[in-house]
Motif scaffolding. Structure first.
Motif, PDB file in Angstrom:
ATOM      1  N   TRP A   7      19.491 -76.489 -19.326  1.00  0.00           N
ATOM      2  CA  TRP A   7      20.461 -75.662 -20.046  1.00  0.00           C
ATOM      3  C   TRP A   7      20.870 -76.380 -21.328  1.00  0.00           C
ATOM      4  CZ3 TRP A   7      26.037 -75.988 -20.755  1.00  0.00           C
ATOM      5  CH2 TRP A   7      26.593 -74.807 -21.274  1.00  0.00           C
ATOM      6  N   GLU A  37      28.075 -71.958 -15.664  1.00  0.00           N
ATOM      7  CA  GLU A  37      27.708 -73.134 -16.467  1.00  0.00           C
ATOM      8  C   GLU A  37      28.540 -74.354 -16.076  1.00  0.00           C
ATOM      9  OE1 GLU A  37      28.173 -70.116 -17.583  1.00  0.00           O
ATOM     10  OE2 GLU A  37      26.187 -69.590 -18.364  1.00  0.00           O
ATOM     11  N   PHE A  87      26.730 -76.399 -13.412  1.00  0.00           N
ATOM     12  CA  PHE A  87      25.424 -77.012 -13.656  1.00  0.00           C
ATOM     13  C   PHE A  87      25.451 -78.535 -13.511  1.00  0.00           C
ATOM     14  CE2 PHE A  87      23.744 -73.325 -16.500  1.00  0.00           C
ATOM     15  CZ  PHE A  87      23.470 -72.594 -15.366  1.00  0.00           C
ATOM     16  N   ARG A  99      19.200 -67.516 -13.760  1.00  0.00           N
ATOM     17  CA  ARG A  99      19.946 -68.510 -14.546  1.00  0.00           C
ATOM     18  C   ARG A  99      19.775 -69.905 -13.954  1.00  0.00           C
ATOM     19  NH1 ARG A  99      25.761 -65.786 -14.982  1.00  0.00           N
ATOM     20  NH2 ARG A  99      26.164 -67.526 -16.403  1.00  0.00           N
ATOM     21  N   ALA A 118      17.871 -73.143 -15.561  1.00  0.00           N
ATOM     22  CA  ALA A 118      18.612 -74.397 -15.747  1.00  0.00           C
ATOM     23  C   ALA A 118      17.942 -75.572 -15.042  1.00  0.00           C
ATOM     24  CB  ALA A 118      20.048 -74.224 -15.229  1.00  0.00           C
TER      25      ALA A 118
END
Length: 455
Positions: free
Chosen positions: A113, A150, A153, A182, A186
């Motif tokens: 990411w 996010e 992550f 997603r 990532a």
């Protein structure tokens, strides 16, 4: 001669609790592993304190068991109705668990990411990682569109590079379907599997990062070094004790279960204040405010729809979206009313579709909206969360209905304005009378936009 150790069986069964008759491996190979004690068998249903107990879903409610004359074992046999959809577990059913050496997971994982966390996101991410290191549960309490995924992550990446096994769970399949691409983007080098009703389990490798609906965690036992529950307040998880126990069962003893949501229940907030840590974010990642709902009367809308007529205001709102080429979602409280309304909307545009939890083309229709192949969807609350469509406009037809409580309305409004290119949009509550829930949701959104403390 049978093989006494097959690493594929170890990789598949490690951390799982599985029906013996449903294993994807040859029966004689499973039997050989049982003989060598690498696999243990346990009964599906046991009697504890004079009451039945399901060893798969840990249901102990006597009302959720049924006893019958079993042709297989020849006696009265009890089965669990709570997890029946995942294959019947009864008194004479054998469950199997892995008892051999655990698989060793790789520690080399890329985090691909390339975005940048806002200062609020970064602070929450660091606090979550710190709680994980201290084996303490954590709640990410962040508004819709704040970039909660996010935030996860970096803490997940740290766990993976330590050779840990991680689960990201959610009560709704649509949330898992939204998260899967997603997470794959990532963590491109990590073995990832998404588990939900209708998905197929892989048997060729040990999966280090598992995305799963919370129901799928009935099939796991002491598997994960950390579990993150996204949308932790969503139905049915928030009201289903066995489902909550399944999540704890899937985690290894003593490891933390973390929660992520924009609308935590009072109970979850109280539990986390007492036993965990909380990070709060009351601003979207792009810095724009949450859409505040506007009210619009829609008197006797149900009666009009049942007579084959759409209310004029609903027609005007939909035609405006079609004219502007803005994707839209219209929420209904009842499947029957929605299906009666669909042919009336199709007169405005034949491409308009409807979805609900049991719709056979639910996944395809949502993807068609993402691909701009349909202009809009009629939906039940299954799409109140976990879906991101740029520039989507949202209406609720019948916002006074009980199913649209404060949390549901906040989540529904959270679909609007999520992208930086389209940070605003229309969020209208068509109603047959204003409810406390509508006013509470509106006040909560305004309070969040003013930056006041959420805890």
């Amino acid at each position: 001669m049978t093989t006494t150790f097959d690493p594929a069986i170890r990789d598949f069964l490690s951390g799982r609790i599985w029906l013996r008759r449903h294993t994807p491996f040859p029966r004689e190979v499973i039997d050989a592993h049982i003989e060598s004690k690498r696999i243990l068998t346990i009964p599906g249903i046991q009697v504890k304190k004079r009451h039945p107990f399901c060893n798969r879903c840990e249901n102990e409610d006597p009302a959720r068991f049924t006893t019958f004359d079993c042709a297989k074992c020849g006696g009265p046999c009890t089965y669990c109705r709570h997890c029946l959809k995942m294959g019947r577990v009864s008194s004479c059913t054998e469950l199997i668990i892995w008892n051999g050496e655990a698989p060793v997971f790789p520690t080399d994982h890329a985090l691909a990411w390339e975005g940048t966390l806002t200062p609020r996101q970064k602070k929450a991410s660091e606090e979550l990682a710190e709680s994980t290191a201290k084996q303490r549960s954590h709640l990410i309490y962040a508004v819709c569109g704040s970039g909660k995924t996010e935030i996860l992550f970096e803490p997940i990446h740290r766990l993976l590079t330590e050779g840990k096994r991680v689960c990201l769970a959610a009560p709704r399949v649509d949330v898992i379907l939204e998260l899967e691409p997603r997470l794959r983007a990532a963590f491109p080098e990590t073995s990832i599997e998404a588990l939900y009703g209708g998905s197929e389990s892989k048997t060729d490798t040990a999966l280090q990062l598992v995305l799963a609906t919370t129901h799928q965690l009935f099939r796991f036992r002491h598997a994960f070094d950390a579990v993150f529950v996204d949308e932790a307040d969503a139905f049915p998880y928030t009201a289903d004790e066995p489902l909550q126990r399944a999540v704890r069962k899937a985690a290894k003893p003593g490891v933390p279960v973390h929660f992520v949501t924009a609308t935590p229940s009072d109970k979850l907030l109280a539990d986390m204040k007492k036993n965990g840590n909380i990070s709060t974010i009351n601003r979207r990642y792009h810095g724009h405010p949450l859409p505040v709902p506007r009210y619009s009367t829609l008197w006797n809308y149900a009666k009009r729809i049942r007579k084959g007529k759409l209310p004029k205001k609903l027609v005007a709102w939909t035609e405006d979206r079609l004219k502007r080429k803005e994707p839209f979602l219209i929420f209904f409280h009842h499947i029957g009313l929605m299906e009666e309304a669909l042919p009336l909307f199709e007169k405005l545009d034949p491409r308009i579709k409807a979805v609900h939890a049991a719709h056979p083309h639910r996944k395809e229709h949502v993807q068609m909206l993402r691909n701009k192949e349909v202009p809009g969807l009629l939906t039940t609350t299954i799409l109140e969360r976990g879906i991101t469509i740029p520039n989507v406009q949202v209406a609720v037809a019948g916002a006074e209905q009980l199913i649209f409580n404060k949390g549901a309305l906040i989540q529904i409004g959270g679909r609007v304005g999520r992208s930086a290119q389209h940070p605003a949009g229309d969020f209208v509550l068509f109603h047959h009378g204003i409810t406390y829930a509508m006013d509470e949701a509106k006040r909560e959104i305004q309070r969040l936009n003013e930056g006041r403390d959420t805890t």
